[in-house]
Design a protein around this motif. Sequence first.
Motif, mmCIF file in Angstrom:
data_model
loop_
_atom_site.group_PDB
_atom_site.id
_atom_site.type_symbol
_atom_site.label_atom_id
_atom_site.label_comp_id
_atom_site.label_asym_id
_atom_site.label_seq_id
_atom_site.Cartn_x
_atom_site.Cartn_y
_atom_site.Cartn_z
ATOM 1 N N MET A 1 24.745 34.661 45.583
ATOM 2 C CA MET A 1 24.521 33.680 44.524
ATOM 3 C C MET A 1 23.208 32.957 44.784
ATOM 4 O O MET A 1 23.005 32.385 45.849
ATOM 5 N N LYS A 2 22.301 33.016 43.803
ATOM 6 C CA LYS A 2 20.978 32.418 43.978
ATOM 7 C C LYS A 2 21.021 30.934 43.603
ATOM 8 O O LYS A 2 21.513 30.554 42.537
ATOM 9 N N ALA A 3 20.473 30.096 44.493
ATOM 10 C CA ALA A 3 20.404 28.652 44.255
ATOM 11 C C ALA A 3 19.115 28.337 43.502
ATOM 12 O O ALA A 3 18.025 28.741 43.926
ATOM 13 N N ILE A 4 19.241 27.600 42.391
ATOM 14 C CA ILE A 4 18.127 27.368 41.474
ATOM 15 C C ILE A 4 17.942 25.883 41.218
ATOM 16 O O ILE A 4 18.915 25.138 41.072
ATOM 17 N N THR A 5 16.679 25.471 41.152
ATOM 18 C CA THR A 5 16.330 24.154 40.624
ATOM 19 C C THR A 5 15.616 24.359 39.306
ATOM 20 O O THR A 5 14.800 25.279 39.159
ATOM 21 N N LEU A 6 15.925 23.501 38.344
ATOM 22 C CA LEU A 6 15.399 23.649 36.991
ATOM 23 C C LEU A 6 14.630 22.402 36.588
ATOM 24 O O LEU A 6 15.187 21.304 36.523
ATOM 25 N N LEU A 7 13.348 22.569 36.330
ATOM 26 C CA LEU A 7 12.493 21.477 35.878
ATOM 27 C C LEU A 7 12.300 21.597 34.367
ATOM 28 O O LEU A 7 11.897 22.649 33.869
ATOM 29 N N GLY A 8 12.580 20.510 33.651
ATOM 30 C CA GLY A 8 12.537 20.559 32.200
ATOM 31 C C GLY A 8 13.858 21.045 31.646
ATOM 32 O O GLY A 8 13.915 21.847 30.707
ATOM 33 N N SER A 9 14.947 20.523 32.169
ATOM 34 C CA SER A 9 16.268 21.084 31.883
ATOM 35 C C SER A 9 16.752 20.826 30.466
ATOM 36 O O SER A 9 17.627 21.538 29.973
ATOM 37 N N THR A 10 16.217 19.805 29.787
ATOM 38 C CA THR A 10 16.707 19.487 28.445
ATOM 39 C C THR A 10 15.863 20.111 27.340
ATOM 40 O O THR A 10 16.190 19.975 26.165
ATOM 41 N N GLY A 11 14.786 20.784 27.699
ATOM 42 C CA GLY A 11 13.952 21.450 26.710
ATOM 43 C C GLY A 11 14.468 22.836 26.376
ATOM 44 O O GLY A 11 15.521 23.277 26.858
ATOM 45 N N SER A 12 13.705 23.556 25.568
ATOM 46 C CA SER A 12 14.114 24.883 25.121
ATOM 47 C C SER A 12 14.294 25.850 26.289
ATOM 48 O O SER A 12 15.310 26.551 26.384
ATOM 49 N N ILE A 13 13.308 25.895 27.197
ATOM 50 C CA ILE A 13 13.411 26.776 28.361
ATOM 51 C C ILE A 13 14.589 26.354 29.235
ATOM 52 O O ILE A 13 15.366 27.193 29.713
ATOM 53 N N GLY A 14 14.739 25.057 29.441
ATOM 54 C CA GLY A 14 15.798 24.562 30.309
ATOM 55 C C GLY A 14 17.184 24.879 29.797
ATOM 56 O O GLY A 14 18.043 25.358 30.546
ATOM 57 N N THR A 15 17.420 24.638 28.522
ATOM 58 C CA THR A 15 18.765 24.872 27.986
ATOM 59 C C THR A 15 19.098 26.357 27.963
ATOM 60 O O THR A 15 20.253 26.743 28.202
ATOM 61 N N GLN A 16 18.103 27.208 27.731
ATOM 62 C CA GLN A 16 18.358 28.651 27.754
ATOM 63 C C GLN A 16 18.593 29.149 29.182
ATOM 64 O O GLN A 16 19.395 30.062 29.405
ATOM 65 N N THR A 17 17.917 28.550 30.140
ATOM 66 C CA THR A 17 18.194 28.893 31.538
ATOM 67 C C THR A 17 19.620 28.515 31.907
ATOM 68 O O THR A 17 20.330 29.282 32.579
ATOM 69 N N LEU A 18 20.056 27.351 31.468
ATOM 70 C CA LEU A 18 21.421 26.922 31.766
ATOM 71 C C LEU A 18 22.454 27.776 31.027
ATOM 72 O O LEU A 18 23.579 27.954 31.518
ATOM 73 N N ASP A 19 22.095 28.319 29.872
ATOM 74 C CA ASP A 19 22.974 29.286 29.209
ATOM 75 C C ASP A 19 23.205 30.496 30.116
ATOM 76 O O ASP A 19 24.325 31.019 30.206
ATOM 77 N N ILE A 20 22.147 30.945 30.784
ATOM 78 C CA ILE A 20 22.249 32.082 31.703
ATOM 79 C C ILE A 20 23.140 31.728 32.887
ATOM 80 O O ILE A 20 24.007 32.511 33.297
ATOM 81 N N VAL A 21 22.947 30.539 33.451
ATOM 82 C CA VAL A 21 23.764 30.107 34.588
ATOM 83 C C VAL A 21 25.233 30.020 34.179
ATOM 84 O O VAL A 21 26.129 30.417 34.943
ATOM 85 N N THR A 22 25.481 29.523 32.970
ATOM 86 C CA THR A 22 26.857 29.432 32.472
ATOM 87 C C THR A 22 27.470 30.821 32.316
ATOM 88 O O THR A 22 28.641 31.043 32.658
ATOM 89 N N GLN A 23 26.683 31.766 31.827
ATOM 90 C CA GLN A 23 27.195 33.102 31.579
ATOM 91 C C GLN A 23 27.405 33.891 32.873
ATOM 92 O O GLN A 23 28.267 34.756 32.945
#
Length: 394
Positions: A1-23
């Motif tokens: 499991m890869k540990a990730i930090t996300l900068l700009g989490s509430t923007g378009s890139i951030g929310t789509q990255t979190l969609d991936i983490v959720t999936q």
Amino acid sequence: MKAITLLGSTGSIGTQTLDIVTQYPDQFRIVGLAARSNVELLAAQIRQFCPQIAAICNADQLPGLQAAVADLDPQPILLGGEAGVVEVARYGEAEAVVTGIVGCAGLLPTIAAIEAGKDIALANKETLIAGGPVVLPLVQKHGVKLLPADSEHSAIFQCLQGVPMGGLRRILLTASGGSFRDLPVEQLANVTVADALKHPNWSMGQKITIDSATLMNKGLEVIEAHYLFGVDYDQIDIVIHPQSIIHSLIELQDTSVLAQLGWADMRLPLLYALSYPERIATDWEPLDLVKAGNLTFREPDHQKYPCMNLAYAAGRMGGTMPAVLNAANEQAVALFLAEKIRFLDIPHLIETICDRHQAQHQISPRLEDILELDQWARREVLAVAGKLESPVAV
């Protein structure tokens, strides 16, 4: 499991990255989150993903964030201000940092993450455009990976897998043409902010959508491609591809052309940057070429899109000029979004500031020089814009 930090989490890139983490919760977990100002959404993300650390760039909003998650146990470390974002970027055991912060604001956190030995999933093109002369030596020094997470450079990166050293002849960056691709150049004088924000293909933040309308986004991507792939500016071409199915192409020395295709979905380049060199199976809609229909191409109109030539010229000068170009563009776009200048004032302001910078241009800048000139360019844009005729009320 890869540990990730996300900068700009509430923007378009951030929310789509979190969609991936959720999936894919068995593949990725969140260590840190940072956002500009959306306290409500950041608080919801903290509750869902349980990061060890989080920051809100607008320091005045830190008390609101603290109150919004006060009932959590354990409590994450909560920080405010630009320094707080930098701390999130370098924090703890995260293996990779997704840089989704828009604009030059992403430069210092990205440098902090590199110096902390973290791989970078680069969704913030301005990091290399403004800071390339500083960032690339740091990447080499610290032995980290710098993986493109935007669609065009991810496409190029994917096509280059297996290409031998010296095998690349040319890069072809595809561009949708933006909101005004079918509008005659004579009608651009009176377009509105609302018009410019109606992108025909992609759902993106406001700044990048305006950059797409001016085609500055493609000019900036030319500079980024130069830094990422080590190719000369004469080897990077732009082609208008209205359907946004082919995300970019490479031409090899034997004239073979390779392309990466897919629907207009930023999750794919983000997933590849996070999982490289692996390929993770998804249940996303596969590309159907029959459904996609005709794929068409045309040469960009340089009269309609003067920002392209400004970017090529700044890139060829190198040194501090791309940083000045980028800062001038960011400030000009902000003024346009605030309806304080016209659409066609954007390239005019950028060209004026770049011309003024010629006398103080530096070939081998330090980080301090880049940051100082970034602020200088923004002040100059405001000064010049203050003398322009006010836009027509709409």
